[in-house]
Design a protein around this motif. Sequence first.
Motif, mmCIF file in Angstrom:
data_model
loop_
_atom_site.group_PDB
_atom_site.id
_atom_site.type_symbol
_atom_site.label_atom_id
_atom_site.label_comp_id
_atom_site.label_asym_id
_atom_site.label_seq_id
_atom_site.Cartn_x
_atom_site.Cartn_y
_atom_site.Cartn_z
ATOM 1 N N ASP A 109 73.701 27.672 55.048
ATOM 2 C CA ASP A 109 73.358 26.758 53.956
ATOM 3 C C ASP A 109 72.415 25.626 54.399
ATOM 4 O O ASP A 109 72.345 24.586 53.758
ATOM 5 N N VAL A 110 71.671 25.840 55.489
ATOM 6 C CA VAL A 110 70.749 24.819 55.980
ATOM 7 C C VAL A 110 69.640 24.554 54.948
ATOM 8 O O VAL A 110 69.310 25.428 54.145
ATOM 9 N N GLN A 111 69.106 23.348 54.947
ATOM 10 C CA GLN A 111 68.044 22.962 54.017
ATOM 11 C C GLN A 111 66.808 23.845 54.204
ATOM 12 O O GLN A 111 66.564 24.354 55.304
ATOM 13 N N PRO A 112 65.975 24.010 53.168
ATOM 14 C CA PRO A 112 64.785 24.870 53.282
ATOM 15 C C PRO A 112 63.690 24.306 54.184
ATOM 16 O O PRO A 112 62.817 25.048 54.626
ATOM 17 N N LEU A 113 63.717 23.011 54.457
ATOM 18 C CA LEU A 113 62.785 22.415 55.416
ATOM 19 C C LEU A 113 63.606 21.540 56.352
ATOM 20 O O LEU A 113 64.284 20.611 55.921
ATOM 21 N N VAL A 114 63.568 21.876 57.634
ATOM 22 C CA VAL A 114 64.339 21.157 58.641
ATOM 23 C C VAL A 114 63.362 20.417 59.546
ATOM 24 O O VAL A 114 62.439 21.018 60.088
ATOM 25 N N ARG A 115 63.560 19.119 59.677
ATOM 26 C CA ARG A 115 62.761 18.314 60.601
ATOM 27 C C ARG A 115 63.598 18.032 61.844
ATOM 28 O O ARG A 115 64.783 17.723 61.750
ATOM 29 N N LEU A 116 62.969 18.183 63.006
ATOM 30 C CA LEU A 116 63.624 17.929 64.287
ATOM 31 C C LEU A 116 62.944 16.728 64.941
ATOM 32 O O LEU A 116 61.973 16.886 65.685
ATOM 33 N N PRO A 117 63.414 15.516 64.679
ATOM 34 C CA PRO A 117 62.799 14.331 65.280
ATOM 35 C C PRO A 117 62.862 14.394 66.814
ATOM 36 O O PRO A 117 63.889 14.762 67.391
ATOM 37 N N VAL A 118 61.752 14.033 67.450
ATOM 38 C CA VAL A 118 61.635 14.099 68.904
ATOM 39 C C VAL A 118 61.224 12.725 69.435
ATOM 40 O O VAL A 118 60.315 12.097 68.892
ATOM 41 N N ILE A 119 61.882 12.296 70.504
ATOM 42 C CA ILE A 119 61.470 11.102 71.239
ATOM 43 C C ILE A 119 60.899 11.611 72.563
ATOM 44 O O ILE A 119 61.589 12.265 73.344
ATOM 45 N N GLN A 120 59.628 11.330 72.784
ATOM 46 C CA GLN A 120 58.926 11.716 74.009
ATOM 47 C C GLN A 120 58.853 10.468 74.891
ATOM 48 O O GLN A 120 58.321 9.441 74.474
ATOM 49 N N THR A 121 59.404 10.556 76.104
ATOM 50 C CA THR A 121 59.388 9.431 77.028
ATOM 51 C C THR A 121 58.373 9.690 78.128
ATOM 52 O O THR A 121 58.314 10.783 78.688
ATOM 53 N N CYS A 122 57.595 8.665 78.418
ATOM 54 C CA CYS A 122 56.586 8.718 79.474
ATOM 55 C C CYS A 122 56.783 7.482 80.347
ATOM 56 O O CYS A 122 56.174 6.432 80.084
ATOM 57 N N GLY A 123 57.687 7.597 81.327
ATOM 58 C CA GLY A 123 58.013 6.429 82.142
ATOM 59 C C GLY A 123 58.712 5.388 81.282
ATOM 60 O O GLY A 123 59.777 5.633 80.734
ATOM 61 N N GLN A 124 58.083 4.210 81.132
ATOM 62 C CA GLN A 124 58.651 3.120 80.339
ATOM 63 C C GLN A 124 58.215 3.156 78.882
ATOM 64 O O GLN A 124 58.618 2.320 78.085
ATOM 65 N N THR A 125 57.369 4.119 78.507
ATOM 66 C CA THR A 125 56.810 4.204 77.152
ATOM 67 C C THR A 125 57.496 5.321 76.382
ATOM 68 O O THR A 125 57.835 6.356 76.951
ATOM 69 N N GLU A 126 57.688 5.116 75.084
ATOM 70 C CA GLU A 126 58.228 6.164 74.215
ATOM 71 C C GLU A 126 57.262 6.441 73.078
ATOM 72 O O GLU A 126 56.658 5.518 72.537
ATOM 73 N N GLN A 127 57.125 7.712 72.750
ATOM 74 C CA GLN A 127 56.393 8.130 71.559
ATOM 75 C C GLN A 127 57.420 8.766 70.633
ATOM 76 O O GLN A 127 58.082 9.725 71.019
ATOM 77 N N ARG A 128 57.559 8.222 69.439
ATOM 78 C CA ARG A 128 58.589 8.673 68.502
ATOM 79 C C ARG A 128 57.951 9.598 67.464
ATOM 80 O O ARG A 128 57.266 9.130 66.575
ATOM 81 N N TRP A 129 58.226 10.896 67.565
ATOM 82 C CA TRP A 129 57.746 11.907 66.617
ATOM 83 C C TRP A 129 58.841 12.091 65.572
ATOM 84 O O TRP A 129 59.582 13.064 65.596
ATOM 85 N N ILE A 130 58.945 11.119 64.653
ATOM 86 C CA ILE A 130 60.082 11.076 63.743
ATOM 87 C C ILE A 130 59.683 10.925 62.277
ATOM 88 O O ILE A 130 60.547 10.918 61.409
ATOM 89 N N ASP A 131 58.396 10.770 61.990
ATOM 90 C CA ASP A 131 57.969 10.537 60.607
ATOM 91 C C ASP A 131 58.323 11.733 59.727
ATOM 92 O O ASP A 131 58.221 12.888 60.152
ATOM 93 N N PRO A 132 58.729 11.477 58.486
ATOM 94 C CA PRO A 132 59.249 12.546 57.622
ATOM 95 C C PRO A 132 58.198 13.446 56.969
ATOM 96 O O PRO A 132 58.549 14.505 56.471
ATOM 97 N N GLU A 133 56.944 13.071 56.980
ATOM 98 C CA GLU A 133 55.915 13.874 56.301
ATOM 99 C C GLU A 133 54.893 14.403 57.297
ATOM 100 O O GLU A 133 54.510 13.710 58.245
#
Length: 146
Positions: free
Chosen positions: A106-130
């Motif tokens: 019964d999973v939703q028809p569109l599934v988003r998998l938010p990702v946090i990418q860490t590069c040392g002390q920096t983070e890139q947040r791949w979390i936007d919904p669109e």
Amino acid sequence: MNNLANAALAAALSLLPLPGLAHIHLQPESAQAGQVLDLALVVGHGCAGASTTALRVSLPAGVTAEPLAQPGWQPVTGKGEIGWQGGPLPDHDKARFVLRATLAADVQPLVRLPVIQTCGQTEQRWIDPEAGDDHPAPALTVLPAK
């Protein structure tokens, strides 16, 4: 324009970075509800010149998963998320991080998998919904079960 000028223009344009290639993508892009499959997170760059040293993936409702072994990386599991740490993956290198996922019937028809990418002390947040946002979460289209 003549053919030589068209070819030169096409060659020059092919060297420009494409914004769509700067994101983290899922392969495959679709699956069936109730399916167990390997999903690859394709990482194509680091964070503003820094090497990637960790990835964390939030698991939405209806998805369970485990990180598969990646040479040079340590799998990490936690409540509601999985990931990898180690590497590093140099800024301009591309890699696939594979997770074995189970999709609920019964999973939703569109599934988003938010990702946090860490590069040392920096983070890139791949979390936007669109998909058209600056930092979209990787998405999986879920087809009805057979």
